[in-house]
Write an enzyme that holds these catalytic residues in place. Sequence first.
Site, PDB file in Angstrom:
ATOM      1  N   LYS A  90       0.743  -1.464  -0.270  1.00  0.00           N
ATOM      2  CA  LYS A  90      -0.112   0.091   0.027  1.00  0.00           C
ATOM      3  C   LYS A  90       0.908   1.448   0.163  1.00  0.00           C
ATOM      4  O   LYS A  90       0.408   2.580  -0.647  1.00  0.00           O
ATOM      5  CB  LYS A  90      -1.109  -0.096   1.354  1.00  0.00           C
ATOM      6  CG  LYS A  90      -1.993  -1.121   0.988  1.00  0.00           C
ATOM      7  CD  LYS A  90      -3.224  -0.554   1.629  1.00  0.00           C
ATOM      8  CE  LYS A  90      -4.558  -1.495   1.497  1.00  0.00           C
ATOM      9  NZ  LYS A  90      -4.428  -2.982   2.098  1.00  0.00           N
ATOM     10  N   GLU A 112      -9.602   7.010   3.654  1.00  0.00           N
ATOM     11  CA  GLU A 112     -10.492   6.015   4.209  1.00  0.00           C
ATOM     12  C   GLU A 112      -9.479   4.685   4.810  1.00  0.00           C
ATOM     13  O   GLU A 112      -8.445   4.464   4.105  1.00  0.00           O
ATOM     14  CB  GLU A 112     -11.731   5.609   3.482  1.00  0.00           C
ATOM     15  CG  GLU A 112     -11.414   4.511   2.510  1.00  0.00           C
ATOM     16  CD  GLU A 112     -10.186   4.629   1.505  1.00  0.00           C
ATOM     17  OE1 GLU A 112     -10.058   5.881   1.101  1.00  0.00           O
ATOM     18  OE2 GLU A 112      -9.812   3.886   0.737  1.00  0.00           O
ATOM     19  N   SER A 378       1.344  -9.972  -0.831  1.00  0.00           N
ATOM     20  CA  SER A 378       1.093  -8.223  -0.668  1.00  0.00           C
ATOM     21  C   SER A 378       1.593  -8.008   0.716  1.00  0.00           C
ATOM     22  O   SER A 378       1.896  -6.620   0.758  1.00  0.00           O
ATOM     23  CB  SER A 378      -0.269  -8.251  -1.088  1.00  0.00           C
ATOM     24  OG  SER A 378      -1.189  -9.327  -0.086  1.00  0.00           O
TER      25      SER A 378
END
Length: 392
Positions: A90, A112, A378
């Site tokens: 991310k 968010e 990930s």
Amino acid sequence: MNYKNPDKHGYYGEFGGAFVPEMLYPNVEELQTTYLEIIESESFQREYQDLLKNYVGRATPLYLAKNLSQKYNTRIYLKREDLNHTGAHKINNAIGQVLLAKRLGKNRIIAETGAGQHGVATATACALLGLECIVYMGEIDIQRQAPNVARMKMLGAEVIPATSGSKTLKDAVNEALRDWINNPSTTHYVIGSVVGPHPFPDLVARFQSIISKEIKEQLLEQSGHENPDYVIACVGGGSNAAGAFYHFVNEENVKLIAAEAGGFGVDSGKSAATTFLGTIGVLHGSKSLVMQTADGQVIEPHSISAGLDYPGIGPFHSNLFKENRAEFFSINDDEALQSAFQLTRIEGIIPALESAHALAVLDKKRFEKDDIVVVCLSGRGDKDMETYLKHL
Ligand SMILES: *Cc1c(COP(=O)(O)O)cnc(C)c1O
């Protein structure tokens, strides 16, 4: 067909677009008309690539997992996004978008977050680059994800609870959109996946595309082949998968596999397997596959992994599904847990629960001995230790 980028209205086939209230239109239009020029400029790329290398720690390794390969009698490489600063992919997007915001003259960032991973990545980028950071998070998620809330606060972010609806991720998105409408000139909304109105899906996919760019280079160096036979990634909104697929998506000989969260099972009523359960609808500003009732109410998803607990998938993946360009598997909670324990025991890597869904595909699909299979790992599993300990 070009699967990689949307048309100028933000459509991947029939999916995408920008369905936003009129009051939000100026913000979205400003981004649409400026994002490509800014992020493709040499000075932006210089600053971004420098941070990816020296701050995030890229390139992340492409690791030939010998024990796992032996177990499945094929060649399995792991793309180690878990080794990034803050523990997942991310940060690639968060840093990119915060840099973009600065160039747009915005000094206030909103985001968010569901599990808190995107909130932590955004708060990190804001601390680094000196911007104010406000993170909207469902009240229930704030209780469930206390360690990440603490991280965000320590990083200087303000965490605002979303108290409407089910008090989870989709309500946090609504609060963030409301904030953006009220603060159009000062604020940039950092969306955390390949979802939202155009240009967000393309913007986020481009920032995550570093994953497949590196895979290509590293695979060539290690195996003599630039392209693998398979790329496997988990899909929540779809950003790590979009990044891992990006430079392969228009190359027909590379097979793409997406792992969705089946929860307790596709037919259990507690699932997040959007391609199995979803229909075409508009969610968070774009036309995509959505889990919804016949009259368009969003159905609450369920997954053991907070990062996959989302009732839609972005337009990039909706299109890959519709066109049969990618194969979609639904992986249940218990299958993901088993795969996480297996990787830990035989390779000494504790994966994020989300990534464990991608690993579980190895049990569902047969590969040839000399196939090259790349699995996108990930994120790392530190954040999931409490769940893992319950199932040890
Ligand atoms: C958030 C998250 C995901 C899911 O998000 P995508 O946008 O689908 O990539 C997957 N893995 C990890 C580790 C995450 O934190």
